[in-house]
Design a protein around this motif. Structure first.
Motif, short mmCIF file in Angstrom:
data_model
loop_
_atom_site.label_atom_id
_atom_site.label_comp_id
_atom_site.label_asym_id
_atom_site.label_seq_id
_atom_site.Cartn_x
_atom_site.Cartn_y
_atom_site.Cartn_z
N THR A 124 -6.10 -1.22 6.10
CA THR A 124 -5.67 -1.35 7.50
C THR A 124 -6.92 -1.54 8.35
OG1 THR A 124 -3.75 0.05 7.11
CG2 THR A 124 -4.46 -0.25 9.40
N ASP A 127 -8.58 -3.17 15.38
CA ASP A 127 -8.19 -4.34 16.17
C ASP A 127 -9.31 -5.38 16.31
OD1 ASP A 127 -5.69 -3.30 16.53
OD2 ASP A 127 -6.09 -2.47 18.52
N ARG A 171 4.46 -9.93 3.22
CA ARG A 171 3.92 -8.77 3.93
C ARG A 171 2.44 -8.96 4.26
NH1 ARG A 171 3.70 -4.83 0.65
NH2 ARG A 171 4.78 -5.60 -1.19
N THR A 172 1.73 -9.60 3.35
CA THR A 172 0.31 -9.86 3.61
C THR A 172 0.14 -10.83 4.78
OG1 THR A 172 -0.30 -9.47 1.29
CG2 THR A 172 -1.81 -10.81 2.62
N ARG A 175 0.49 -9.30 8.24
CA ARG A 175 -0.60 -8.50 8.81
C ARG A 175 -1.90 -9.28 8.98
NH1 ARG A 175 -4.08 -5.09 5.48
NH2 ARG A 175 -4.04 -5.69 3.29
N ASP A 177 -4.22 -12.28 10.57
CA ASP A 177 -4.27 -13.08 11.78
C ASP A 177 -3.91 -14.53 11.49
OD1 ASP A 177 -5.39 -11.21 13.93
OD2 ASP A 177 -6.77 -10.90 12.26
N ALA A 413 -0.13 -9.82 14.79
CA ALA A 413 -1.00 -9.67 13.63
C ALA A 413 -1.36 -8.20 13.46
CB ALA A 413 -2.27 -10.50 13.81
N GLN A 414 -1.60 -7.83 12.22
CA GLN A 414 -1.95 -6.46 11.82
C GLN A 414 -0.78 -5.48 11.99
OE1 GLN A 414 -4.76 -5.52 10.37
NE2 GLN A 414 -5.71 -7.50 10.52
N ALA A 415 0.43 -6.02 12.19
CA ALA A 415 1.54 -5.13 12.48
C ALA A 415 2.18 -4.52 11.25
CB ALA A 415 2.61 -5.90 13.27
N ALA A 416 2.09 -5.21 10.13
CA ALA A 416 2.81 -4.72 8.95
C ALA A 416 1.91 -3.87 8.08
CB ALA A 416 3.34 -5.89 8.15
#
Length: 416
Positions: A124, A127, A171-172, A175, A177, A413-416
């Motif tokens: 993870t 930001d 899923r990749t 997340r 950008d 982006a980066q949400a999952a």
């Protein structure tokens, strides 16, 4: 950009001596021009490990891990964890630890993961760190196609891999950008399947090293009669190049040797088919017992074989993205006869820059016609060289990379 880049790759991106290394090598070279690069990757064998010191000359730091997990262990682990087998096969605690330490100790501002199996090493991210996922090919679609073709245990395994790997890819991409594929055709297929738009799923095409793959370059000529098999002689030479333990390549040369070549030899009894590439499987080696077939194994310089070819063939029935073997043959100004699958991702016109043949009968007919018309074969090769010069310079295909690593983050982006 301000800060460093973390580049994760499933096979050491050095040197560019096989299909998947060609793209990763040129990506690494371009990334090094942008910022200091830290490389985490796997080595398949001692030969690969021997390249680590060469790569270290251009990296800020690196971790090269010898891949030692067997397919059986990876398969059982993947089933138990409900992972894609591809992901389970490429896993190692040392690389996870190195990534965590590098993220903590270095000013990483962008992560580039090359090929789907490296995405699980990407933690993870905060930001301010941008994530570019280079899938290269839509791999789950390949396994789904294998599963649709086959029955029994392997058919089940491939169908499962197609489903589970696609879920992992989806899923990749959610997340990342930006997710990249090797051709617009691959990118469009993935966009349709996962629902993301063209701002999140793009094409970064392969290129070709035009100064190296150049018929005017200095390289050793080959003895047209060399190689293992019954194909020695001076008749027309047909050439296939590629990594010869890779299933699509194995199936392609088997089909050509057993079905296409006999039809060609009915017209040209002295025609030969050279299978040029490292690590030929036992089934490929056995093809050398067929009349006219040469199996070379690995060669120091593939350009000599391409230059000697009357026709280069790419009869792949399952192929993803852009085939480097086709670009390299075109760059060497050779006439190419390719399957629709092998030619799909390449921006070139049938009958103008290469010839497309859908089955062994068409392959044989088009090759026989080229052998009967050397002037047309030469013109086709020259047109092919002109097309790759126009469309497939690495400097052009990777021109947008700096902006991709520093552009504003996409919504979600980066949400999952």
């Amino acid at each position: 950009m301000t800060g460093d880049i973390l580049f994760l790759c499933h096979r050491i991106p050095f040197p560019p001596d096989r299909g998947d290394k060609i793209r990763s090598f040129h990506l690494l070279k371009r990334l090094v021009d942008i910022a200091p690069v830290h490389v985490g990757c796997f080595a398949d064998d001692d030969r690969d490990m021997g390249f680590a010191s060469d790569m270290a000359r251009i990296t800020a730091s690196q971790c090269v891990v010898r891949r030692d997990r067997s397919k059986i262990v990876a398969g059982l682990t993947g089933l138990a964890r409900r992972q894609p087998l591809l992901v389970s096969l490429f896993d190692h605690p040392d690389l996870h630890r190195w990534v965590a330490r590098t993220m903590a100790e270095r000013p990483i501002r962008a992560v580039v993961a090359y090929s789907a199996q490296m995405a699980h090493f990407v933690p993870t991210l905060p930001d301010h760190v941008r994530f570019l996922m280079d899938f290269v090919d839509f791999d789950s679609a390949k396994y789904a196609a294998y599963g649709a073709q086959g029955g029994g245990p392997m058919g089940w395994i491939n169908r499962r891999e197609g489903r589970v790997l696609f879920d992992f890819e989806r899923r990749t991409a959610a997340r990342a950008d930006v997710s990249a594929f090797v051709s617009e055709a691959e990118a469009a297929l993935f966009r349709d399947a996962c629902g993301l738009g063209p701002d999140r799923v793009i094409a970064i095409e392969n290129g070709v090293a035009l100064d190296y793959f150049d018929p005017a370059a200095d390289f050793p000529a080959i003895d047209r009669g060399q190689g293992q098999g019954q194909g020695q002689g001076q008749g027309p030479l047909l050439v296939f190049t590629g990594q010869m333990d890779y299933r699509p390549n194995i199936e392609a040369v088997d089909s050509f040797a057993r079905h296409t070549l006999p039809a060609i030899r009915a017209v040209h009894p002295d025609a030969r088919f050279a299978i040029v590439g490292r690590n030929p499987s036992k089934s490929v080696e056995s093809l050398a017992q067929l009349p006219g077939v040469i199996v070379t194994g690995g060669v120091p310089d593939v350009r000599g074989w391409l230059a000697a070819a009357d026709v280069v063939v790419a009869p792949l029935r399952i192929a993803r993205g852009i085939q480097n073997k086709v670009l390299e043959a075109m760059a060497m100004a050779r006439p190419v006869v390719a399957s629709p699958q092998a030619g799909e991702g390449i921006d070139a016109d049938d009958e103008r820059h290469l010839l497309i043949a859908a089955d062994p009968a068409q392959e044989a007919a088009k090759i026989i016609a080229l052998l009967a018309d050397p002037a047309r074969a030469c013109a086709l090769g020259l047109a092919a060289r002109g097309r790759v010069e126009q469309r497939y310079r690495w400097s052009a295909t990777l021109a947008a990379l700096p902006d991709l690593l520093s552009a504003p983050f996409a919504d979600g982006a980066q949400a999952a």
